[in-house]
Design a protein around this motif. Structure first.
Motif, PDB file in Angstrom:
ATOM      1  N   LEU A   1     103.368  57.069 -45.487  1.00 31.56           N
ATOM      2  CA  LEU A   1     104.046  57.903 -46.395  1.00 31.56           C
ATOM      3  C   LEU A   1     105.436  58.051 -46.159  1.00 31.56           C
ATOM      4  N   ARG A   2     105.714  58.303 -44.757  1.00 29.45           N
ATOM      5  CA  ARG A   2     107.326  58.326 -44.453  1.00 29.45           C
ATOM      6  C   ARG A   2     108.000  56.912 -44.955  1.00 29.45           C
TER       7      ARG A   2
ATOM      8  N   MET B   1     105.546  63.389 -52.363  1.00 28.91           N
ATOM      9  CA  MET B   1     106.425  62.406 -52.279  1.00 28.91           C
ATOM     10  C   MET B   1     107.038  61.949 -53.463  1.00 28.91           C
ATOM     11  N   GLN B   2     106.041  61.652 -54.284  1.00 32.04           N
ATOM     12  CA  GLN B   2     106.417  61.098 -55.693  1.00 32.04           C
ATOM     13  C   GLN B   2     107.468  62.140 -56.347  1.00 32.04           C
TER      14      GLN B   2
ATOM     15  N   LEU C   1     108.408  56.829 -48.708  1.00 34.49           N
ATOM     16  CA  LEU C   1     109.323  57.803 -48.852  1.00 34.49           C
ATOM     17  C   LEU C   1     110.823  57.423 -48.695  1.00 34.49           C
TER      18      LEU C   1
ATOM     19  N   VAL D   1     106.960  65.123 -44.333  1.00 36.75           N
ATOM     20  CA  VAL D   1     106.053  64.219 -45.176  1.00 36.75           C
ATOM     21  C   VAL D   1     104.901  64.969 -45.558  1.00 36.75           C
TER      22      VAL D   1
ATOM     23  N   LEU E   1     107.820  71.619 -47.676  1.00 37.03           N
ATOM     24  CA  LEU E   1     108.162  70.195 -46.887  1.00 37.03           C
ATOM     25  C   LEU E   1     109.621  70.324 -45.926  1.00 37.03           C
TER      26      LEU E   1
END
Length: 375
Positions: free
Chosen positions: A282-283, A344-345, A286, A338, A34
């Motif tokens: 998703l961004r 992300m989790q 997050l 992302v 990432l």
């Protein structure tokens, strides 16, 4: 620096580009990179087929004029073909813009932190730096940038959304800034991440071209189109500037596979837009999750978020590496690209543990040392 050769003195103060670190292998954990703002989704089948087809004649040079792709992109953007020029990624085009505009002793104005090639190229051109710190929200300080322009300024660079801090320029502030720039000073609007931007008031560089002949847009297929490994960037600008930029672009720099992949990608632009919205979603999730855990996260409009961690950046990076995550530690903060939902989790889990151990910093102030990412 080596004493064996006669090298330019500027090299002593010019850092080499440092790529994002790969993740460490952790037993029982899938690792995620990432740290480089790459697109995490697999290419569309049609794009993969185009890449394969483009590589079947490696003995032949690719079309040096990139004619078919240029015509297709010009139609897609609603501009004339003589306003478009391709390069091996946006980085080569950025270098070309410096080459055609900046002589030793000239001045370059740019925001900081932002893409690390801005100061690198200014150094190599022998230019003086007007490095203007972003404000406390990670945004361009446009009044300070306008005030920094002098009769020695030859190039002004804006980055929207800004890498690594995340905010996009607003239309009103952009127009107010451009009104203060002398008409003969080239303004580069770096829009590498523009397709991820969903801000309603974001500056529209494409629409601004006809109002500001000194404006040059810098874009790439690396990010939203997911072609970073193929190196397809381009500029959209006044035809006279495009003509001069041709002198500084290496011939055959965009390979046949790259041209075909970009051409097919344009035909599937709707799919790209859907994917870009998924990445943006998703961004935002997050960013919200990190804020809920006590972190300061600037407004994010690219495919990454910035954690304003100050001197705890090294600690957070180590915590991520220990959990199979590679993030970009930029000195005064950490940029997280992302990735898939499961990645992300895991970032949120690491962030929660880090905060519970007293690692959160919410008052670090605006960063001033960080650097960007390749385009």
């Amino acid at each position: 620096m080596s004493e064996k050769f006669r090298l330019r003195p500027a090299l002593k103060t010019t850092p080499a580009y440092v790529p994002g670190k790969p993740p460490k292998a952790k037993e029982g954990l899938k690792s995620y990179k990432l740290s480089s703002n790459e697109h995490h989704m697999d290419p569309l089948p049609a794009v993969a087929e185009a890449i394969e087809a483009g590589g079947r004649t490696p003995a032949s040079y690719a079309d040096p004029a990139v004619a078919e792709l240029t015509a297709a992109l010009a139609e897609h953007l609603g501009v004339s073909a003589d306003q478009v020029l391709f390069s091996a990624g946006a980085s080569e085009m950025l270098k070309a813009l410096f080459h055609v505009a900046v002589d030793p002793g000239d001045e370059v104005v740019y925001p900081w932190p932002s893409f690390e090639m801005y100061p690198q190229l200014a150094n190599l051109c022998g230019a003086s730096h007007q490095r203007i710190s972003v404000d406390a929200d990670g945004r361009h300080d446009l009044p300070a940038m306008a005030a920094a322009i002098t009769d020695r300024t030859r190039l002004v660079i804006l980055c929207s959304p800004n890498n690594p801090t995340g905010p996009a320029l607003r239309q009103g502030e952009f127009d107010e800034f451009m009104a203060q720039v002398p008409a003969d000073v080239i303004v580069v609007l770096d829009e590498a991440y523009i397709d991820f931007c969903d801000a309603e008031d974001a500056a529209d560089g494409l629409a601004a071209l006809h109002r500001y002949p000194n404006l040059a847009l810098l874009r790439t297929f690396s990010k939203s189109y997911g072609l970073a490994g193929l190196r397809v960037g381009y500029a959209v600008a006044d035809p006279e500037l495009i003509m001069e930029l041709r002198k500084s672009i290496l011939p055959f720099s965009v390979s046949a596979s790259a041209q075909q992949a970009a051409l097919v990608s344009l035909k599937h632009s709707q799919d790209m837009e859907i994917r870009a919205k998924e990445v943006a979603g998703l961004r935002d999730e997050l960013a919200a999750g990190l804020r809920a855990r006590g972190f300061e996260v600037f407004e994010a409009h690219g495919n990454f978020v910035w954690l304003n961690l100050g001197d705890r950046s090294d600690d957070f990076e180590r915590a991520c590496l220990d959990n199979g995550l590679a993030v970009r530690n930029l000195g005064d903060g950490v940029r997280i690209s992302v990735g898939p939902a499961e990645a992300m989790q895991r970032v949120l889990q690491v962030a929660g543990d880090f905060a519970a151990d007293g690692g959160t910093v919410t008052d670090a102030g605006a960063p001033d040392k960080a650097e960007g990412a390749p385009k």
